[in-house]
Enzyme design. Sequence first.
Site, mmCIF file in Angstrom:
data_model
loop_
_atom_site.group_PDB
_atom_site.id
_atom_site.type_symbol
_atom_site.label_atom_id
_atom_site.label_comp_id
_atom_site.label_asym_id
_atom_site.label_seq_id
_atom_site.Cartn_x
_atom_site.Cartn_y
_atom_site.Cartn_z
ATOM 1 N N THR A 48 0.847 -1.187 0.000
ATOM 2 C CA THR A 48 0.000 0.000 0.000
ATOM 3 C C THR A 48 0.885 1.242 0.000
ATOM 4 O O THR A 48 1.949 1.272 0.626
ATOM 5 C CB THR A 48 -1.026 -0.009 1.151
ATOM 6 O OG1 THR A 48 -1.837 1.163 1.028
ATOM 7 C CG2 THR A 48 -0.384 -0.045 2.525
ATOM 8 N N GLU A 49 0.452 2.254 -0.757
ATOM 9 C CA GLU A 49 1.267 3.431 -1.041
ATOM 10 C C GLU A 49 1.780 4.115 0.219
ATOM 11 O O GLU A 49 2.823 4.749 0.217
ATOM 12 C CB GLU A 49 0.456 4.457 -1.853
ATOM 13 C CG GLU A 49 0.108 4.019 -3.250
ATOM 14 C CD GLU A 49 -1.276 3.414 -3.314
ATOM 15 O OE1 GLU A 49 -1.555 2.443 -2.572
ATOM 16 O OE2 GLU A 49 -2.100 3.910 -4.104
ATOM 17 N N ASN A 50 0.984 4.057 1.288
ATOM 18 C CA ASN A 50 1.352 4.795 2.493
ATOM 19 C C ASN A 50 2.341 4.043 3.381
ATOM 20 O O ASN A 50 2.519 4.399 4.531
ATOM 21 C CB ASN A 50 0.096 5.180 3.286
ATOM 22 C CG ASN A 50 -0.768 3.988 3.631
ATOM 23 O OD1 ASN A 50 -1.062 3.161 2.781
ATOM 24 N ND2 ASN A 50 -1.177 3.890 4.875
ATOM 25 N N GLY A 51 3.010 3.022 2.820
ATOM 26 C CA GLY A 51 4.192 2.512 3.492
ATOM 27 C C GLY A 51 4.057 1.218 4.249
ATOM 28 O O GLY A 51 4.660 1.077 5.316
ATOM 29 N N SER A 90 8.305 3.849 -0.726
ATOM 30 C CA SER A 90 7.093 3.208 -1.221
ATOM 31 C C SER A 90 6.917 3.433 -2.719
ATOM 32 O O SER A 90 6.613 2.509 -3.474
ATOM 33 C CB SER A 90 5.881 3.755 -0.467
ATOM 34 O OG SER A 90 4.714 3.109 -0.902
#
Lengths: 223, 240
Positions: A48-51, A90
């Site tokens: 997921t993009e937020n890490g 990320s």
Amino acid sequence: MKAKLSNAQMAWRAAQDIADGAYVNLGIGFPEMVAKFQPPGRQAVFHTENGVLNFGEAPAQGEEDWDLINAGKKAITLKPGAAFFHHADSFGMVRGGHLDVAILGAYEVAETGDLANWSTGPTGIPAVGGAMDLVHGAKRVAVITDHVTRDGKPKLVKRCSLPLTGVACVTRVYTSLAVIDIENRQFVLREKLPQLSFDDVQALTGAALVVEGTFADLVVPEL
Amino acid sequence: MDKTVPDLAAAVTGIEDGMHLMIGGFGGAGAPIELIHALIDQFRATGSPNKLTVINNNAGNGRIGIAAMIDAGMVEKMICSFPRSADPRAFTEKYLVGKIGLELVPQGTLAERIRAGGAGIPAFYTPTGFGTDLALGKPVAEFEGRSYVQERWLKADVALIKAELADTMGNLTYRKAARNFSPLMATAAALTIVQASRIVAPGEIDPEQVVTPGIFVDRIVKVADPRQEEALMRAGVAYV
């Protein structure tokens, strides 16, 4: 049009193409459902993009930790072997070609592989998130979408009329009627619902469907 | 060396009208609510800082945090990737009547611009956005047969950061996915202000575990039991 797959059935079909051990990003909203239908014996690692890498399902209600969310701001859980990282790492995973698959929603997909999925035009509040990054870098960028809009207009078109997310980026489309590859700037029909004829699917598609050799029946379980 | 300051008011002094502020967080995870609210208190008491440009992934949610800054009237412009949320009313109302500016940046480009700002790299090329409206007017170049868009660094006067653990020299760790943009923003601001749940003596954080080295941190204030933006949102809290 009566015969069509549900969202869950489209997600199931897309999940069949994800290999064991693949690193996968699912777009926020309906594409997230793909994670539920991994075939037995296969385990993908979701990004997921937020890490976060290797997150699992949502926690039980009341068990949420709001410092542990996905890009859709929904609470998630971790699987063994999970990792946290900052946003530049990320998106390094995204643009650097480290993800095997990204599966995204769409407003329109063109036969050239162009994707429009972030803006419905100049009115309202524009918001792009990570969509423009995700379409570049994943080894395979697939779209999962209803074959037509709510008004019955084709979402698979010759040229996108809405603002683009990316140029020539999509290689496969899982729709409510068919599985279609994009090769050499053409829609190539791979599978279609057996209840529909080729002409039925073509009539709901905004560009020519090409057949290479043959195509298969799109068969999915009741879900 | 001791970078701790006694309280939140002291932590946010010296932030002036017109400054660019990076604020850590992705949605509610990592949002430094106490620092933001201390800045709103200062604005209400003195009329300053005003006309701020705020850099964050989002543009506020509900009536707390960045949304409360926007409601208070101290934000002139947002630089963000996704100005929508469960309750985007604060930004939406002002944007639709032209009372707040917006620079929309793809999320990965936003992260990389901030990293570049902190790393002294004035510009870089990315495939993201090529051929889209968000690349209009930007230089394009071809590398190994593919087209890339030139993007420029992003720097700020101040960064507001929420950490889990700090030592008095400013070495930081974060909690779970609350890390997100914060380690990047800490590098890209002239003045980096951190709220931390716990502050320990140098040596008490294993150097192998440090995520943000103290060189990037200027002030640390202890907020022992920080509130979480999403939890506040769901409880219907408004900072008015």
